[in-house]
Design a protein around this motif. Structure first.
Motif, short mmCIF file in Angstrom:
data_model
loop_
_atom_site.label_atom_id
_atom_site.label_comp_id
_atom_site.label_asym_id
_atom_site.label_seq_id
_atom_site.Cartn_x
_atom_site.Cartn_y
_atom_site.Cartn_z
N PRO A 15 79.98 20.99 -79.44
CA PRO A 15 80.79 19.85 -79.85
C PRO A 15 80.45 19.34 -81.26
O PRO A 15 81.35 18.90 -81.99
CB PRO A 15 80.46 18.79 -78.79
N VAL A 16 79.18 19.42 -81.64
CA VAL A 16 78.80 19.02 -83.00
C VAL A 16 79.33 20.04 -84.01
O VAL A 16 79.92 19.67 -85.03
CB VAL A 16 77.27 18.88 -83.13
N LEU A 17 79.13 21.32 -83.72
CA LEU A 17 79.53 22.36 -84.66
C LEU A 17 81.03 22.40 -84.87
O LEU A 17 81.51 22.73 -85.97
CB LEU A 17 79.03 23.73 -84.17
N THR A 18 81.79 22.09 -83.84
CA THR A 18 83.25 22.15 -83.94
C THR A 18 83.88 20.81 -84.31
O THR A 18 85.10 20.67 -84.28
CB THR A 18 83.85 22.67 -82.63
N GLY A 19 83.05 19.83 -84.64
CA GLY A 19 83.57 18.55 -85.13
C GLY A 19 84.08 17.62 -84.06
O GLY A 19 84.77 16.65 -84.38
N GLN A 20 83.73 17.87 -82.80
CA GLN A 20 84.18 16.98 -81.74
C GLN A 20 83.36 15.68 -81.70
O GLN A 20 83.83 14.67 -81.18
CB GLN A 20 84.06 17.68 -80.39
N THR A 21 82.16 15.75 -82.27
CA THR A 21 81.32 14.55 -82.34
C THR A 21 80.37 14.68 -83.52
O THR A 21 80.05 15.80 -83.95
CB THR A 21 80.50 14.36 -81.04
N ILE A 22 79.93 13.54 -84.04
CA ILE A 22 78.91 13.55 -85.09
C ILE A 22 77.56 13.11 -84.52
O ILE A 22 76.58 13.00 -85.26
CB ILE A 22 79.29 12.63 -86.26
N HIS A 23 77.50 12.88 -83.24
CA HIS A 23 76.29 12.36 -82.61
C HIS A 23 75.44 13.50 -82.04
O HIS A 23 75.95 14.39 -81.37
CB HIS A 23 76.64 11.37 -81.51
N SER A 24 74.15 13.45 -82.31
CA SER A 24 73.25 14.46 -81.79
C SER A 24 73.15 14.37 -80.28
O SER A 24 73.15 13.27 -79.72
CB SER A 24 71.85 14.29 -82.40
N PRO A 25 73.05 15.52 -79.60
CA PRO A 25 72.84 15.48 -78.16
C PRO A 25 71.40 15.09 -77.79
O PRO A 25 71.08 14.97 -76.61
CB PRO A 25 73.16 16.91 -77.72
N HIS A 26 70.54 14.91 -78.79
CA HIS A 26 69.14 14.59 -78.56
C HIS A 26 68.82 13.15 -78.95
O HIS A 26 69.17 12.71 -80.05
CB HIS A 26 68.23 15.51 -79.37
N ALA A 27 68.16 12.43 -78.06
CA ALA A 27 67.63 11.12 -78.43
C ALA A 27 66.40 11.30 -79.32
O ALA A 27 66.24 10.61 -80.33
CB ALA A 27 67.26 10.33 -77.17
N THR A 28 65.53 12.24 -78.94
CA THR A 28 64.32 12.50 -79.70
C THR A 28 64.09 14.01 -79.76
O THR A 28 64.63 14.77 -78.95
CB THR A 28 63.08 11.85 -79.06
N LEU A 29 63.27 14.43 -80.73
CA LEU A 29 62.76 15.80 -80.77
C LEU A 29 61.24 15.73 -80.73
O LEU A 29 60.62 15.03 -81.53
CB LEU A 29 63.22 16.53 -82.03
N PHE A 30 60.65 16.49 -79.81
CA PHE A 30 59.20 16.50 -79.58
C PHE A 30 58.63 17.80 -80.12
O PHE A 30 59.14 18.89 -79.85
CB PHE A 30 58.95 16.39 -78.07
N PHE A 31 57.54 17.69 -80.92
CA PHE A 31 56.90 18.87 -81.49
C PHE A 31 55.40 18.81 -81.24
O PHE A 31 54.77 17.76 -81.38
CB PHE A 31 57.12 18.95 -83.01
N LYS A 32 54.84 19.98 -80.94
CA LYS A 32 53.39 20.10 -80.84
C LYS A 32 53.01 21.51 -81.21
O LYS A 32 53.57 22.48 -80.69
CB LYS A 32 52.92 19.78 -79.41
N TYR A 33 52.09 21.65 -82.16
CA TYR A 33 51.62 22.97 -82.55
C TYR A 33 50.13 22.88 -82.89
O TYR A 33 49.75 22.18 -83.83
CB TYR A 33 52.39 23.53 -83.75
N GLN A 34 49.31 23.58 -82.11
CA GLN A 34 47.87 23.52 -82.26
C GLN A 34 47.43 22.05 -82.28
O GLN A 34 47.70 21.32 -81.33
CB GLN A 34 47.44 24.31 -83.50
N SER A 35 46.79 21.60 -83.36
CA SER A 35 46.34 20.20 -83.40
C SER A 35 47.40 19.25 -83.92
O SER A 35 47.21 18.03 -83.91
CB SER A 35 45.09 20.08 -84.28
N HIS A 36 48.53 19.80 -84.37
CA HIS A 36 49.58 18.98 -84.99
C HIS A 36 50.51 18.42 -83.91
O HIS A 36 50.77 19.07 -82.90
CB HIS A 36 50.40 19.82 -85.96
#
Length: 473
Positions: free
Chosen positions: A381-402
């Motif tokens: 829906p984002v790629l085809t212009g049906q919405t400008i809103h992300s389907p994600h509230a948050t993005l979580f990242f963890k890598y080694q100590s980061h």
């Protein structure tokens, strides 16, 4: 309350029966008859600022990628789920973040790359596509790097055909990794010494696309180039210089001799070789008359690495691969689907690599797995212009100590668990130059809570999965 909201956002992917609900008109995606072909291309360690569509100051000649971008959409806010090759690829193929699919570290050496790697219990993209009623053919051509033990190889995990390297940064001309020939056709080691890997993989993709199209079979091709990743020292024969390796023709657009020593000029030629290869793939789609009926998505597996930032560019972002600064995880991405994705457009909505797993399911009309948590969400829906809103509230990242979490305009980041969180406003400061943690401690506390709750939810999820496996034994 925050956990309830987050869990509510996650729940539909776990509980929704059957195929994911179509979020766009019937002229798009899974309801299309016949279904679209799907081409997923990754490049290896290309920085955000390396490509001219993302950085006009780039000196790298990429006419085909420039054309590709003008025919589709630039994604300027696209993230990879991990800043290292192995974990990034596993997240793409499973739709699950590294903490959930348990392949969170780089596979190294023969023991790592020829081991099991990604658990056999994980369902990957071609296995998902095989659930489609449309009879897709599937193939992978390029860098595997998620385990090559028996049972772990591409043709044992849903791909009908594979030509590529089992490991990571093999020599591009000899295809040697740690003194061993690393190139395979399906599960058989082959010797194509002297043939440039970028061309090998593109040519194999072209042959597969032609064959399936002539038989009117829809196809999904995963084309993970191993370039421009610099070959490891142990993969270059004794006495040979370990430099950026490109075919002679890739130096011609610069008016340079293939013997040029300057590493920046040699790196540019490596990327130009990728550009020319992608151009040939795209020309094939045109020649076969299927360009309008093919969804193409290209992105880099992670940002450029620190040792090469005098040669490559993550501009305007800070940091590099194997970090969670923006330069490690925000990557160049381009999507094209003529008539569906607006040409010459820019998408600033935040998406990430696990979303492609769900998007491919939607395009192919395939059922998502119902027995596991999927971190990706439908990006179509984002790629085809049906919405400008992300389907994600948050993005979580963890890598080694980061560790990092992005929520709205803000990002918290720390490089060690004992460090205090840093806070950045990515809308106003995408280069992460100004730490706002001191002036906005309330924001830090607010964002730290979903990070902590998400981490706890993942740990509990893994505990439940382990108990389930133990019970099944």
């Amino acid at each position: 309350m925050i956990f309830s909201v987050l869990f509510g956002l996650m729940l539909p992917l776990v509980m929704l029966p059957g195929r994911i609900a179509c979020a766009f008109p019937e002229s798009f995606g899974a309801t299309t008859d016949p279904p679209p072909n799907i081409l997923i291309i990754t490049v290896d360690n290309v920085g955000y600022g390396d490509l001219k569509p993302f950085n006009d100051a780039s000196s790298i000649i990429t006419p085909n990628l420039n054309l590709f971008a003008s025919q589709g959409a630039l994604l300027t806010n696209f993230y990879t789920a991990s800043p290292t090759c192995t974990a990034s690829r596993a997240a793409l193929l499973t739709g699950r973040i590294p903490q959930r699919n348990k392949l969170s570290e780089q596979l190294v050496g023969l023991e790592g790359n020829y081991g099991i790697g990604l658990s056999h219990s994980e369902i990957i993209l071609p296995q998902l596509v095989k659930k489609s009623p449309h009879g897709y053919a599937t193939a992978a051509f390029g860098k595997w790097n998620i385990g090559f033990a028996p049972g772990s190889r591409p043709t044992e995990r849903g791909f009908d055909e594979f030509l590529g390297i089992a490991s990571g940064n093999a020599d591009h001309f000899t295809h040697v990794y740690a003194g061993r020939k690393d190139l395979y056709h399906n599960t058989t080691a082959i010797n194509r010494h002297g043939e440039y890997s970028t061309d090998l993989f593109a040519n194999a993709a072209i042959d597969f696309i032609k064959a399936k199209t002539s038989n009117e079979i829809p196809w999904m091709v995963y084309l993970p180039f191993d370039a421009p990743h610099h070959p490891g020292d142990r993969n270059v024969a004794p006495g040979e210089p370990n430099n950026w390796k490109a075919p002679d023709y890739a130096f011609e657009p610069y008016g340079l001799s293939p013997g040029v020593k300057d590493p920046k000029k040699r790196f540019n030629a490596v990327v130009t070789a990728i550009d020319l290869a992608i151009g040939r793939v795209m020309e094939t789609l045109d020649e076969l008359g299927i360009a309008d009926h093919t969804f193409v998505f290209l992105y880099s597996d992670n940002g450029a690495f620190y040792p090469y930032l005098d040669i490559q560019s993550n501009a305007p972002l800070r940091g590099a691969g194997v970090t969670l600064w923006e330069g490690g995880i925000r990557v160049p991405a381009i999507a094209r689907w003529p008539g569906k994705i607006k040409a010459n457009s820019t998408i600033t909505t935040r998406l990430w690599s696990p979303d492609l797993f769900v998007g491919v399911a939607e395009l192919a009309g395939a059922e998502l797995p119902q027995d596991r948590f999927i971190d990706g969400k439908n990006p179509i829906p984002v790629l085809t212009g049906q919405t400008i809103h992300s389907p994600h509230a948050t993005l979580f990242f963890k890598y080694q100590s980061h560790a990092a979490l992005i929520w709205g305009d803000y990002k918290i980041l720390r490089e060690k668990p004992e460090d205090p969180w840093m806070l950045f406003n990515l809308r106003e400061d995408q280069a992460e130059t100004t730490d706002l943690a001191g002036s906005h401690p309330d924001f830090v506390r607010k964002m730290e809570e979903p990070y902590r709750l998400t981490e706890a939810e993942i740990n509990r999820y893994l505990e439940r999965e382990q108990k389930k496996r133990n019970f099944q034994r």
